[in-house]
Scaffold this active site. Structure first.
Site, mmCIF file in Angstrom:
data_model
loop_
_atom_site.group_PDB
_atom_site.id
_atom_site.type_symbol
_atom_site.label_atom_id
_atom_site.label_comp_id
_atom_site.label_asym_id
_atom_site.label_seq_id
_atom_site.Cartn_x
_atom_site.Cartn_y
_atom_site.Cartn_z
ATOM 1 N N ARG A 1 0.835 -1.356 -0.132
ATOM 2 C CA ARG A 1 -0.160 0.045 -0.028
ATOM 3 C C ARG A 1 0.876 1.222 -0.124
ATOM 4 O O ARG A 1 0.608 2.378 0.582
ATOM 5 C CB ARG A 1 -0.813 0.104 1.196
ATOM 6 C CG ARG A 1 -2.027 -0.975 1.096
ATOM 7 C CD ARG A 1 -3.081 -0.610 0.050
ATOM 8 N NE ARG A 1 -4.231 -1.468 -0.009
ATOM 9 C CZ ARG A 1 -4.026 -2.678 -0.271
ATOM 10 N NH1 ARG A 1 -3.119 -3.370 -0.816
ATOM 11 N NH2 ARG A 1 -5.390 -3.674 -0.136
ATOM 12 N N GLU B 1 -5.875 4.971 5.651
ATOM 13 C CA GLU B 1 -5.571 4.671 4.167
ATOM 14 C C GLU B 1 -5.850 5.658 3.458
ATOM 15 O O GLU B 1 -5.195 6.057 2.644
ATOM 16 C CB GLU B 1 -6.200 2.980 4.007
ATOM 17 C CG GLU B 1 -5.207 2.799 2.561
ATOM 18 C CD GLU B 1 -6.375 1.772 1.952
ATOM 19 O OE1 GLU B 1 -7.143 2.643 1.342
ATOM 20 O OE2 GLU B 1 -5.942 0.558 1.665
ATOM 21 N N SER C 1 -11.374 0.059 2.812
ATOM 22 C CA SER C 1 -10.309 -0.079 3.999
ATOM 23 C C SER C 1 -10.127 1.381 4.658
ATOM 24 O O SER C 1 -9.358 1.903 3.889
ATOM 25 C CB SER C 1 -9.260 -1.039 3.822
ATOM 26 O OG SER C 1 -9.442 -2.392 3.101
HETATM 27 N N1 EPU Z 1 -11.688 -9.656 9.879
HETATM 28 C C1 EPU Z 1 -12.519 -9.488 11.018
HETATM 29 N N2 EPU Z 1 -13.486 -8.689 11.413
HETATM 30 C C2 EPU Z 1 -13.462 -7.789 10.351
HETATM 31 C C3 EPU Z 1 -12.836 -7.849 8.999
HETATM 32 C C4 EPU Z 1 -11.882 -8.923 8.933
HETATM 33 O O1 EPU Z 1 -11.946 -10.397 11.999
HETATM 34 O O2 EPU Z 1 -14.681 -7.206 10.593
HETATM 35 C C5 EPU Z 1 -10.589 -10.741 9.675
HETATM 36 C C6 EPU Z 1 -11.049 -11.551 8.702
HETATM 37 O O3 EPU Z 1 -11.746 -12.718 8.994
HETATM 38 C C7 EPU Z 1 -9.595 -12.282 8.208
HETATM 39 C C8 EPU Z 1 -8.875 -10.999 8.323
HETATM 40 O O4 EPU Z 1 -9.534 -10.059 9.258
HETATM 41 O O5 EPU Z 1 -9.125 -13.220 8.975
HETATM 42 C C9 EPU Z 1 -8.683 -10.053 7.106
HETATM 43 O O6 EPU Z 1 -9.792 -9.555 6.591
HETATM 44 P P1 EPU Z 1 -10.082 -9.818 4.810
HETATM 45 O O7 EPU Z 1 -9.659 -11.037 4.420
HETATM 46 O O8 EPU Z 1 -11.583 -9.208 4.543
HETATM 47 O O9 EPU Z 1 -9.070 -8.776 4.321
HETATM 48 P P2 EPU Z 1 -8.434 -7.183 5.000
HETATM 49 O O10 EPU Z 1 -6.995 -7.430 5.362
HETATM 50 O O11 EPU Z 1 -9.491 -6.721 5.878
HETATM 51 C C10 EPU Z 1 -7.209 -6.446 2.727
HETATM 52 C C11 EPU Z 1 -7.317 -5.130 1.750
HETATM 53 C C12 EPU Z 1 -8.351 -5.061 0.878
HETATM 54 C C13 EPU Z 1 -8.575 -6.446 0.008
HETATM 55 C C14 EPU Z 1 -8.758 -7.609 1.009
HETATM 56 C C15 EPU Z 1 -8.551 -9.083 0.310
HETATM 57 C C16 EPU Z 1 -5.838 -3.564 2.927
HETATM 58 C C17 EPU Z 1 -6.069 -2.347 3.989
HETATM 59 N N3 EPU Z 1 -7.049 -4.116 2.668
HETATM 60 O O12 EPU Z 1 -8.531 -6.242 3.363
HETATM 61 O O13 EPU Z 1 -8.000 -4.047 -0.070
HETATM 62 O O14 EPU Z 1 -9.444 -6.249 -0.788
HETATM 63 O O15 EPU Z 1 -7.390 -7.793 1.971
HETATM 64 O O16 EPU Z 1 -7.241 -9.358 -0.208
HETATM 65 O O17 EPU Z 1 -4.982 -4.114 2.710
HETATM 66 C C18 EPU Z 1 -9.905 -2.637 -0.205
HETATM 67 O O18 EPU Z 1 -9.884 -2.275 0.817
HETATM 68 O O19 EPU Z 1 -10.504 -2.228 -1.056
HETATM 69 C C19 EPU Z 1 -8.769 -3.348 -0.813
HETATM 70 C C20 EPU Z 1 -8.736 -3.938 -2.339
#
Ligand code: EPU
Length: 367
Positions: A175, A355, A251
């Site tokens: 990022r 972000e 995010s």
């Molecule tokens: N989780 C929770 N509670 C929540 C949300 C998430 O416990 O309310 C846990 C999930 O269960 C999982 C972990 O957190 O174990 C990660 O969650 P998720 O897979 O949804 O991905 P993220 O890390 O929250 C990142 C990117 C997104 C991207 C996803 C999928 C960042 C800041 N965000 O989100 O980026 O879509 O991974 O790869 O790096 C976007 O934000 O639009 C984006 C493209």
């Protein structure tokens, strides 16, 4: 009148006053000046106009990663309207796709998938425009855009000179890039060239995605795009005005990268509070560092999905998305963000960093 004065007048005619720029979060005030630049000449003219009127310039893409202050922006908001996509086959079997900054990101991904070009498929459904993609090195489901960027084309704001950066000059990291760091506000990205791979499948590196394809390592592009869009939609991460969570900036915090001992502290807190078997999502981030999941940290420090804070709140599907529930001010969003940061810090000792780009604020410390 010289030719140059003529075109300068032309752009001045197009600059509108007091426009509230579109942002998906839908908070904040108006821009003092707003213009949409079509092509290199209008961009140059707009930059010259801003310089001669001594007003700051903010380049707006799709407005999906922007927090606009309630006071608005006392400068020129500039939007690029170059929607061209060109495709060029190379001798080494790759395919170069050249896209203007104003191309809607997901339309580019759709174009690549339709032309059977691998490299962008897992980035399906990310809101925003091509010009913004390199700035924060957008990524999802195991792919980062920096993996396929060949060149970034830009105009230097101070001089108006055109510059082309090779991918390895851009300082890409999670990022992050020089455009967000040491080169912040120095360039306007006008186009990006991607090196894509014809006839290949999409990699399935991410758990949510692998589950849909029975543990396979790769899958056809069309099916992968469909699966990514479905997963994103299930988390309200595809912009859709019919979705009650749609007024958000994706995010709101980046996933924090911390030292191993700090990650261990998070594990200890989790085990103490919720039992030895509590899984803590964490991923190796190189150099002895660990990436934690901001959404998990927020939820586990006491904010449930759908948390309400007046007209602000959290998405009912994902704690990492702060939402405007309707009529919220930027100050309300900032207040909720501050509360979340304080509570995550207090619970886990981890500092969350926002972000989105904050526009019109004195600094990120003041609303
Ligand atoms: N989780 C929770 N509670 C929540 C949300 C998430 O416990 O309310 C846990 C999930 O269960 C999982 C972990 O957190 O174990 C990660 O969650 P998720 O897979 O949804 O991905 P993220 O890390 O929250 C990142 C990117 C997104 C991207 C996803 C999928 C960042 C800041 N965000 O989100 O980026 O879509 O991974 O790869 O790096 C976007 O934000 O639009 C984006 C493209």
């Amino acid at each position: 009148m010289t030719h140059q004065e003529g075109t300068a007048l032309k752009i001045a005619d197009q600059i509108r006053q007091n426009v509230r720029p579109f942002t998906t979060l839908d908070v904040g005030g108006a821009a003092r000046w707003f213009v949409r630049a079509h092509g290199a000449q209008e961009l140059a003219q707009a930059l010259t106009w801003a310089k001669s009127h001594q007003v700051p310039v903010f380049v707006l893409g799709g407005g999906s990663n922007v927090l606009m202050a309630d006071a608005g922006f006392d400068g020129l908001v500039l939007q690029l309207a170059d929607h061209h996509i060109e495709i060029q086959h190379t001798d080494d079997g790759r395919c170069l796709v050249h896209a203007g900054a104003g191309v809607v990101w997901d339309e580019l991904v759709d174009f690549a998938v339709t032309h059977d070009l691998a490299g962008l498929t897992c980035l399906s459904g990310i809101p925003g425009c091509v010009g913004a993609a390199p700035i924060q090195n957008i990524g999802a489901y195991g792919q980062d855009v920096s993996e396929t960027i060949a060149q970034v084309h830009a105009v230097e704001r101070a001089t108006g000179a055109s510059r082309t950066f090779e991918a390895d000059e851009c300082g890409f990291a999670y990022r992050h890039s020089h455009f967000k760091g040491r080169w912040r506000d120095q360039f306007v990205i006008t186009a990006v060239t991607f090196a894509l791979s014809p006839g290949q499948q999409a990699p399935l590196r991410y758990r949510d995605l692998k589950e849909r394809f029975a543990g396979q390592d790769t899958a056809p592009l069309k099916e992968t795009r469909q699966a990514v869009l479905e997963i994103r939609r299930s988390k309200s991460m595809v912009y859709d005005t019919a979705d009650p969570n749609h007024r958000c900036a994706g995010s709101f915090f980046v996933n924090p990268i911390v030292a191993e001992k700090d990650a261990q502290h998070v594990v200890e807190v989790a085990q103490e509070r919720w039992g030895q078997d509590t899984p803590v999502p964490q991923y190796p981030a190189g150099q002895g560092k660990v990436k934690l999941a901001a959404g998990w940290l927020i939820e586990r420090s006491g904010f449930e999905k759908g948390h309400i804070a007046g007209r602000a709140g959290l998405s009912s599907r994902h704690c990492l998305a702060l939402i405007n529930r309707g009529g919220a001010s930027a100050a309300e969003i900032v207040a909720l963000a501050r509360t979340i940061q304080a509570q995550v810090q207090q619970t886990f000792g981890v500092q969350l960093e926002p972000e989105p780009t904050w526009v019109g604020f004195e600094s990120q410390d003041t609303a």
